[in-house]
Design an enzyme around this catalytic site. Sequence first.
Site, PDB file in Angstrom:
ATOM      1  N   HIS A 259      -3.690   3.701  -3.205  1.00 38.29           N
ATOM      2  CA  HIS A 259      -3.446   2.467  -3.955  1.00 38.29           C
ATOM      3  C   HIS A 259      -2.192   1.808  -3.415  1.00 38.29           C
ATOM      4  O   HIS A 259      -1.252   2.497  -3.039  1.00 38.29           O
ATOM      5  CB  HIS A 259      -3.297   2.742  -5.459  1.00 38.29           C
ATOM      6  CG  HIS A 259      -3.548   1.529  -6.276  1.00 38.29           C
ATOM      7  ND1 HIS A 259      -2.577   0.596  -6.526  1.00 38.29           N
ATOM      8  CD2 HIS A 259      -4.686   1.084  -6.857  1.00 38.29           C
ATOM      9  CE1 HIS A 259      -3.113  -0.379  -7.248  1.00 38.29           C
ATOM     10  NE2 HIS A 259      -4.391  -0.118  -7.453  1.00 38.29           N
ATOM     11  N   ASP A 310     -11.476   3.645  -9.318  1.00 36.64           N
ATOM     12  CA  ASP A 310     -12.876   3.655  -8.883  1.00 36.64           C
ATOM     13  C   ASP A 310     -13.456   5.059  -8.721  1.00 36.64           C
ATOM     14  O   ASP A 310     -14.663   5.199  -8.512  1.00 36.64           O
ATOM     15  CB  ASP A 310     -13.007   2.897  -7.559  1.00 36.64           C
ATOM     16  CG  ASP A 310     -12.848   1.405  -7.773  1.00 36.64           C
ATOM     17  OD1 ASP A 310     -13.357   0.915  -8.782  1.00 36.64           O
ATOM     18  OD2 ASP A 310     -12.211   0.740  -6.935  1.00 36.64           O
TER      19      ASP A 310
HETATM   20  N1  ACO Z   1      -8.381   8.121   2.255  1.00 34.86           N
HETATM   21  C1  ACO Z   1      -7.685   8.601   3.314  1.00 34.86           C
HETATM   22  N2  ACO Z   1      -6.525   8.076   3.708  1.00 34.86           N
HETATM   23  C2  ACO Z   1      -6.045   7.038   3.013  1.00 34.86           C
HETATM   24  C3  ACO Z   1      -6.711   6.505   1.906  1.00 34.86           C
HETATM   25  C4  ACO Z   1      -7.922   7.079   1.533  1.00 34.86           C
HETATM   26  N3  ACO Z   1      -8.614   6.605   0.496  1.00 34.86           N
HETATM   27  N4  ACO Z   1      -5.994   5.490   1.406  1.00 34.86           N
HETATM   28  C5  ACO Z   1      -4.903   5.381   2.176  1.00 34.86           C
HETATM   29  N5  ACO Z   1      -4.940   6.321   3.143  1.00 34.86           N
HETATM   30  C6  ACO Z   1      -3.929   6.543   4.186  1.00 34.86           C
HETATM   31  C7  ACO Z   1      -4.173   5.557   5.319  1.00 34.86           C
HETATM   32  O1  ACO Z   1      -5.051   6.054   6.290  1.00 34.86           O
HETATM   33  C8  ACO Z   1      -2.768   5.353   5.826  1.00 34.86           C
HETATM   34  O2  ACO Z   1      -2.420   6.463   6.600  1.00 34.86           O
HETATM   35  P1  ACO Z   1      -1.560   6.285   7.951  1.00 34.86           P
HETATM   36  O3  ACO Z   1      -0.260   5.696   7.497  1.00 34.86           O
HETATM   37  O4  ACO Z   1      -1.470   7.668   8.479  1.00 34.86           O
HETATM   38  O5  ACO Z   1      -2.348   5.353   8.807  1.00 34.86           O
HETATM   39  C9  ACO Z   1      -1.914   5.395   4.556  1.00 34.86           C
HETATM   40  O6  ACO Z   1      -2.652   6.217   3.648  1.00 34.86           O
HETATM   41  C10 ACO Z   1      -1.677   4.029   3.936  1.00 34.86           C
HETATM   42  O7  ACO Z   1      -2.954   3.434   3.712  1.00 34.86           O
HETATM   43  P2  ACO Z   1      -3.239   1.887   3.743  1.00 34.86           P
HETATM   44  O8  ACO Z   1      -4.705   1.661   3.863  1.00 34.86           O
HETATM   45  O9  ACO Z   1      -2.363   1.202   4.760  1.00 34.86           O
HETATM   46  O10 ACO Z   1      -2.723   1.496   2.301  1.00 34.86           O
HETATM   47  P3  ACO Z   1      -2.945   0.122   1.601  1.00 34.86           P
HETATM   48  O11 ACO Z   1      -1.912   0.012   0.568  1.00 34.86           O
HETATM   49  O12 ACO Z   1      -3.058  -0.973   2.583  1.00 34.86           O
HETATM   50  O13 ACO Z   1      -4.411   0.269   0.985  1.00 34.86           O
HETATM   51  C11 ACO Z   1      -6.200   0.877  -0.370  1.00 34.86           C
HETATM   52  C12 ACO Z   1      -4.697   0.581  -0.313  1.00 34.86           C
HETATM   53  C13 ACO Z   1      -6.985  -0.286   0.252  1.00 34.86           C
HETATM   54  C14 ACO Z   1      -6.608   1.024  -1.818  1.00 34.86           C
HETATM   55  C15 ACO Z   1      -6.464   2.184   0.412  1.00 34.86           C
HETATM   56  O14 ACO Z   1      -5.789   3.254  -0.200  1.00 34.86           O
HETATM   57  C16 ACO Z   1      -7.944   2.479   0.520  1.00 34.86           C
HETATM   58  O15 ACO Z   1      -8.604   1.950   1.421  1.00 34.86           O
HETATM   59  N6  ACO Z   1      -8.516   3.311  -0.400  1.00 34.86           N
HETATM   60  C17 ACO Z   1      -9.931   3.581  -0.401  1.00 34.86           C
HETATM   61  C18 ACO Z   1     -10.691   2.437  -1.043  1.00 34.86           C
HETATM   62  C19 ACO Z   1     -10.487   2.403  -2.547  1.00 34.86           C
HETATM   63  O16 ACO Z   1     -10.584   3.406  -3.225  1.00 34.86           O
HETATM   64  N7  ACO Z   1     -10.247   1.189  -3.047  1.00 34.86           N
HETATM   65  C20 ACO Z   1     -10.065   0.946  -4.475  1.00 34.86           C
HETATM   66  C21 ACO Z   1      -8.627   0.696  -4.794  1.00 34.86           C
HETATM   67  S1  ACO Z   1      -8.416   0.407  -6.530  1.00 34.86           S
HETATM   68  C22 ACO Z   1      -9.054  -1.124  -6.782  1.00 34.86           C
HETATM   69  O17 ACO Z   1      -8.938  -1.996  -5.980  1.00 34.86           O
HETATM   70  C23 ACO Z   1      -9.787  -1.396  -7.945  1.00 34.86           C
END
Ligand code: ACO
Length: 374
Positions: A259, A310
Amino acid sequence: MSTATKGLEGIVAAQTAISFIDGINGRLFYRGIDINELAEHSTFEETTALLWYGDLPTRKQLDSFRRKMVENRLVPNEIIALLLLLPKKTTPMGVLRTAVSALAPFDPETGDNSLEANVHKSIRLTAAMPTIVAAWERIRNGLWPVTPNAQLDHAANFLYMLTGKEPDPAAARVLDQCLILHADHGLNASTFAARITASTLSNLHSSIVSAIGTLKGPLHGGANEQVMRMLLEIGNLDRVEQYMRGAFAAKKKIMGFGHRVYKADDPRALWLRRLAESLANSSGNRRWYEMSERIREIVQAEKPLPVNVDFYSASVYYTLGIPIDLFTPIFAISRVAGWTAHVYEQYSDNRLIRPESEYIGPMNVPYVPIDERE
Ligand code: ACO
C-alpha cells in the site's frame, strides 16, 4: 537528476475533512470516527450520510435519507435498454462506467452544480449504481432485471436484485459492513481522479465516471478480483507454499498486499479477515480463508508488506456467492459515497489541479517534409 516525483508519492495534493489514514499505526477514520466503530455499529446508509453531511444523522434524518435512497433505486428504462444493447462480454466495471455516464442527461438537475443539486444527484447515483450492476448480472445471464425491494436496506437489496431471492440477514449484514469499510479512503487514485475532473468545473457525473475508470485497474480496486483468481489458481492449502515460492522467484506482485500509505496492516483488511473467518465457519467451507491465512504468513515472512483491503474481501464476496467480476463494482457502489463527498469538497474551495511534467525528450528537432522522411 530528476525533479519528478514518480507516482506523486508523499505529495500532499489536497486538504480534506472527510477521512484520515494513519498509515503508521494502521488506523482509518471517517469524519474523525474510527472505522472499527462504524463497521461494528453503523450501516452503509448512515455512513454515507456521515461522509456527505459531516455528522452522524439523527434518527429522523436517517429515516428521511434512507427513504430518499429507496425512492431513487429504479433506473430509467432507457438505461436498461442500453444495457441490453451492450455485448455480453462487457465487463461489469465497463458497464457501470457507461451507464453512469448515460445517466447524466436523465438527472433533472444535471446542469446545476450547486451543492444542493449535487447532493440530490449523489443520492440518485448512489441509489442507482447497485441496480445497474445487478441488472447487468441478470441481463448477461439472459434473465430480466429484478425490481428493487423497498423493504430492504441498500446492501440486502443489492443481493436481492442479483438473485430475486431475499438474502439471509447475516449475509446482508456482512455486505453492509463491507460497503462501510470501502466508502472512503483519503486521496486514493480514483478519488484523486474524481477531484481532478471536478477541479475543471466539469460536473458530478463526469467526476464519477473518471473515478470508476480509475478504480477498475488491478493496482487499485481491481485487485480484489485478482486475489480470488489467485486463490482459485492455487486451488488448495497444500499448494500455497509452492505457488508463493514460484511467484516470488518470478518477482510477481502478490495482489492484496502492499500500500502506498499503510506501513502497518490495513485496518479494513483486519475487519474483512474477521468476516472471512466467520463466513468460512458458517458456510462450512474454510478453504479460502485458510489459504488466505497461509498466503499472508508466507508473504509477510518474505517482505514487510501490509495486507490491504482487497485481500480478504475476495474470499468474503466469493463465499457470499457473488461472481468474481462483480467484486470491483461492489467496491464502486460503496466508494461512490466518498467520491461524491470529495467532489463537494473540491468545488467548495476549488483550484484547477494541474501539476507539471519534467520534459526528457529531444529539443530543436527539425520538421522533415513527408517526402524526405526515411
Ligand atoms: N507483492 C510483491 N511485492 C510488492 C507488492 C506486492 N503486492 N507491493 C509492493 N511490492 C514491492 C515492490 O515490488 C517494490 O519492491 P522494490 O522496491 O524491491 O522494487 C516495493 O514493494 C514498493 O512497491 P511499489 O509498487 O513501488 O509501491 P507503490 O506504493 O507504488 O504501490 C501498490 C502500491 C500499487 C498497492 C502495490 O503495493 C501493489 O501493486 N500491490 C498489489 C496490488 C494491490 O493489492 N492493489 C490494491 C491496493 S489497495 C486499493 O487500492 C484499494
